[in-house]
Design an enzyme around this catalytic site. Sequence first.
Site, short mmCIF file in Angstrom:
data_model
loop_
_atom_site.label_atom_id
_atom_site.label_comp_id
_atom_site.label_asym_id
_atom_site.label_seq_id
_atom_site.Cartn_x
_atom_site.Cartn_y
_atom_site.Cartn_z
N GLY A 260 0.49 8.31 -11.44
CA GLY A 260 1.03 7.05 -11.91
C GLY A 260 0.05 6.36 -12.85
O GLY A 260 -0.10 5.14 -12.85
N ALA B 272 -0.16 5.98 -16.17
CA ALA B 272 0.17 5.58 -17.54
C ALA B 272 0.26 4.08 -17.74
O ALA B 272 0.12 3.59 -18.86
CB ALA B 272 1.48 6.24 -17.97
N ASN C 15 5.58 15.10 -12.07
CA ASN C 15 6.41 14.45 -11.06
C ASN C 15 5.83 14.80 -9.70
O ASN C 15 5.78 15.99 -9.33
CB ASN C 15 7.86 14.94 -11.19
CG ASN C 15 8.81 14.22 -10.25
OD1 ASN C 15 8.41 13.69 -9.22
ND2 ASN C 15 10.08 14.22 -10.59
N SER D 284 -0.33 -0.94 0.42
CA SER D 284 0.10 -2.29 0.06
C SER D 284 -0.03 -3.19 1.28
O SER D 284 0.04 -2.72 2.42
CB SER D 284 1.56 -2.27 -0.41
OG SER D 284 2.08 -3.58 -0.52
N TYR E 283 10.05 0.74 1.14
CA TYR E 283 8.71 0.60 0.56
C TYR E 283 7.67 0.37 1.66
O TYR E 283 6.60 1.00 1.67
CB TYR E 283 8.71 -0.55 -0.44
CG TYR E 283 7.45 -0.70 -1.23
CD1 TYR E 283 7.15 0.17 -2.28
CD2 TYR E 283 6.54 -1.72 -0.96
CE1 TYR E 283 5.98 0.03 -3.03
CE2 TYR E 283 5.38 -1.87 -1.69
CZ TYR E 283 5.10 -1.00 -2.73
OH TYR E 283 3.95 -1.14 -3.47
N ALA E 284 7.97 -0.55 2.58
CA ALA E 284 7.03 -0.84 3.67
C ALA E 284 6.78 0.39 4.53
O ALA E 284 5.65 0.65 4.97
CB ALA E 284 7.56 -1.99 4.53
N LYS F 65 4.36 2.69 2.67
CA LYS F 65 3.00 2.18 2.56
C LYS F 65 2.31 2.14 3.92
O LYS F 65 1.09 2.32 4.01
CB LYS F 65 3.00 0.80 1.89
CG LYS F 65 3.46 0.84 0.43
CD LYS F 65 2.67 1.85 -0.39
CE LYS F 65 3.06 1.85 -1.85
NZ LYS F 65 2.26 2.81 -2.66
#
EC number: 1.1.1.100
Length: 245
Positions: free
Chosen positions: A12, A14, A59, A138, A151-152, A155
Site C-alpha cells: 500500500g 503509493a 495485489n 488501528s 475493519y475492526a 485490525k
Amino acid sequence: MRMEGKVCIVTGGARGLGKAMVEKFAKEGAKVVYACDLNEEALKDLEKEYSNVKGYVLNVTDRKAIEEFKNKVMEEEGHVDVLVNNAGITRDALIQKMSEEDWDIVIDVNLKGVFNMTQFFAPEMMKAGKGAIVNISSVVGIYGNVGQTNYAATKGGVIAMTKTWAKEFARKGAQVRVNAVAPGFIKTPMTEVVPQKVIDYVVSKTPLGKMGDPEDIANAVCFLASDEAKFITGQVLGVDGGLIL
C-alpha cells in the site's frame, strides 16, 4: 541514516500512510524500498522522485503474484530486512446493512493480505537470522467503532497475529522482530470521506486536539523497523494523539 543499506518492502506504498513510509525509508538511506501497490501511476511518480525506490504493482490477495515478487526480491537483493504490512481498505456499514461481499473483501485485503505477505517473507528473514516486520493496525482494532465490524475485526486480528509471530519467529534464536502500529485519526485519502461532524467529534475526544499527519505514522514505523528498536518485539504502538488512554 537509520535505514542505511536496508532492503525494505511497504505494501500500500503509493499514497497516504504507505507513501509517507516509503519516503521516510528512502530519505533514511535504505538501499532499496519496494513500494507495492495497485496504483501504477503513483508508483512511477515515487520512482521518479527517489532513486532508491522501486515500484511494484502487487495485489496482496494474490498469492501467486506475491510468490513471484518474493522470488524477484531475493534474486535482486538476496535478503529482506524490513516488511511493512500497510495495505488496507474500508467498506463501512452497520452490520444490518453490511453485505457479505464487503465483509469478505476487507478480510481478504486487511487480514489475509498481511498473512500472505508475512508467510512468504518471514521464512527468508528467519533463514538470515534477522529482520523487522511492522504491521499497521488501528485504534479501531483495540476499542471498536460503529459501522466498522469488518475493519475492526481485521485490525484486531492484525494485533493478534503480531503477538503470535513475535513469539513464533524468534523460537530458534532468529532476531526477527514483529510489532504493530495503531494509528488514530490521520489525514489521509481514507479519512477524507469521513463526515466532518465525525472528525470534529473524534478530535474533540483527542487530548492533543487534532488529527495526525502521515509523517507521524511513518516516524513510528521507521523507529520500530530500525536497529534502534532491536530489543522491542510483540508490541502495539498507538499513534493517536492520546485518543486511547
